[in-house]
Design a protein around this motif. Sequence first.
Motif, PDB file in Angstrom:
ATOM      1  N   CYS A  89       0.832  -1.209   0.000  1.00 41.44           N
ATOM      2  CA  CYS A  89       0.000   0.000   0.000  1.00 41.44           C
ATOM      3  C   CYS A  89       0.864   1.256   0.000  1.00 41.44           C
ATOM      4  CB  CYS A  89      -0.973  -0.010   1.181  1.00 41.44           C
ATOM      5  SG  CYS A  89      -0.195  -0.178   2.783  1.00 41.44           S
ATOM      6  N   HIS A  90       2.149   1.127   0.342  1.00 36.64           N
ATOM      7  CA  HIS A  90       3.042   2.283   0.308  1.00 36.64           C
ATOM      8  C   HIS A  90       3.247   2.794  -1.122  1.00 36.64           C
ATOM      9  CE1 HIS A  90       5.675  -1.256  -0.133  1.00 36.64           C
ATOM     10  NE2 HIS A  90       6.400  -0.479  -0.922  1.00 36.64           N
ATOM     11  N   GLY A 115       0.808  13.358  -7.149  1.00 36.59           N
ATOM     12  CA  GLY A 115       2.147  12.829  -6.907  1.00 36.59           C
ATOM     13  C   GLY A 115       2.594  12.909  -5.460  1.00 36.59           C
ATOM     14  N   ALA A 116       1.844  13.631  -4.617  1.00 38.73           N
ATOM     15  CA  ALA A 116       2.190  13.705  -3.197  1.00 38.73           C
ATOM     16  C   ALA A 116       2.000  12.327  -2.561  1.00 38.73           C
ATOM     17  CB  ALA A 116       1.323  14.737  -2.485  1.00 38.73           C
ATOM     18  N   MET A 117       2.753  12.069  -1.518  1.00 40.79           N
ATOM     19  CA  MET A 117       2.739  10.737  -0.908  1.00 40.79           C
ATOM     20  C   MET A 117       1.394  10.319  -0.354  1.00 40.79           C
ATOM     21  SD  MET A 117       6.334   9.949   1.014  1.00 40.79           S
ATOM     22  CE  MET A 117       5.740  10.675   2.488  1.00 40.79           C
ATOM     23  N   GLY A 118       0.679  11.192   0.281  1.00 45.85           N
ATOM     24  CA  GLY A 118      -0.548  10.785   0.963  1.00 45.85           C
ATOM     25  C   GLY A 118      -0.206  10.115   2.284  1.00 45.85           C
ATOM     26  N   GLY A 119      -1.218   9.650   2.978  1.00 49.03           N
ATOM     27  CA  GLY A 119      -1.019   9.041   4.294  1.00 49.03           C
ATOM     28  C   GLY A 119      -0.451   7.634   4.202  1.00 49.03           C
ATOM     29  N   GLY A 159       3.364   5.707   8.942  1.00 51.43           N
ATOM     30  CA  GLY A 159       3.838   7.078   9.066  1.00 51.43           C
ATOM     31  C   GLY A 159       4.566   7.533   7.808  1.00 51.43           C
ATOM     32  N   PRO A 160       4.705   8.844   7.643  1.00 52.55           N
ATOM     33  CA  PRO A 160       5.318   9.369   6.421  1.00 52.55           C
ATOM     34  C   PRO A 160       6.782   8.970   6.228  1.00 52.55           C
ATOM     35  CG  PRO A 160       4.870  11.147   7.995  1.00 52.55           C
ATOM     36  CD  PRO A 160       4.244   9.906   8.539  1.00 52.55           C
ATOM     37  N   GLN A 161       7.541   8.863   7.322  1.00 52.94           N
ATOM     38  CA  GLN A 161       8.946   8.476   7.171  1.00 52.94           C
ATOM     39  C   GLN A 161       9.069   7.042   6.660  1.00 52.94           C
ATOM     40  OE1 GLN A 161       8.156   9.750  10.438  1.00 52.94           O
ATOM     41  NE2 GLN A 161       9.324  11.635  10.574  1.00 52.94           N
ATOM     42  N   LEU A 165      10.773   5.959   3.187  1.00 50.06           N
ATOM     43  CA  LEU A 165      11.878   5.004   3.201  1.00 50.06           C
ATOM     44  C   LEU A 165      11.610   3.843   2.237  1.00 50.06           C
ATOM     45  CD1 LEU A 165      13.980   3.862   6.144  1.00 50.06           C
ATOM     46  CD2 LEU A 165      13.111   2.168   4.576  1.00 50.06           C
ATOM     47  N   LEU A 166      10.380   3.312   2.261  1.00 53.48           N
ATOM     48  CA  LEU A 166      10.035   2.183   1.381  1.00 53.48           C
ATOM     49  C   LEU A 166      10.081   2.599  -0.082  1.00 53.48           C
ATOM     50  CD1 LEU A 166       7.125   0.630   3.468  1.00 53.48           C
ATOM     51  CD2 LEU A 166       9.432  -0.302   3.185  1.00 53.48           C
ATOM     52  N   LEU A 167       9.538   3.772  -0.392  1.00 53.76           N
ATOM     53  CA  LEU A 167       9.576   4.252  -1.782  1.00 53.76           C
ATOM     54  C   LEU A 167      11.015   4.502  -2.232  1.00 53.76           C
ATOM     55  CD1 LEU A 167       6.487   6.641  -1.774  1.00 53.76           C
ATOM     56  CD2 LEU A 167       6.673   4.394  -2.884  1.00 53.76           C
TER      57      LEU A 167
END
Length: 189
Positions: free
Chosen positions: A160-161, A168-172, A176-178, A182-184
């Motif tokens: 889901c990440h 293009g923004a990450m979203g929730g 958490g955002p970090q 990190l995964l992306l």
Amino acid sequence: MIPGTEKMADLHDRLAAAALRDGLLDIAYRTIDSPVGPLLLAATERGLVRVAYDREDHDAVLAQLADKISPRILHEPGRLDLAVRELDEYFARTRRSFDLPLDWRLAAGFRSAVLHHLPDIGYGQTASYAEVAVLAGSPKAVRAVGTACAKNPLPVVVPCHRVVRSDGAMGGYLGGPQAKRLLLDLEAA
């Protein structure tokens, strides 16, 4: 070593083996360290049923599993060796998808449909919530896709990440955002 610790560990191992042998163990769990922090892994005989970030409160997650699946839960790391190996390979960038058996019982209906399509988003790729809604067969259900991702019982393994906003923004993200960043970044490298 603390006096008695070795005896307690031996007793735990014998009790876990007996519970497994006698069919009294419905959910095995363990925690692992990862680049996104401590992860709780839980599995049934069907497969991996839950991956939980530390921020979700591992004790609360185990209590939810006891309520929703079975109270017969035991710290039994051996049942999760395959999941640990595949996650280690993923974080080492030698694995791009997961092959371990999954127990999907914590996801139902449209949420399940969304989650089953997330592995179709390739490693190192992203898709918007709107694109995932189309994949899941309900193009107007963009918010429901966000909810499905937010309640994903198998984050990291069910990616889901990789779902981002249309701009293009990450979203929730559940972790958490970090953790999402990190995964992306890990997959983009």
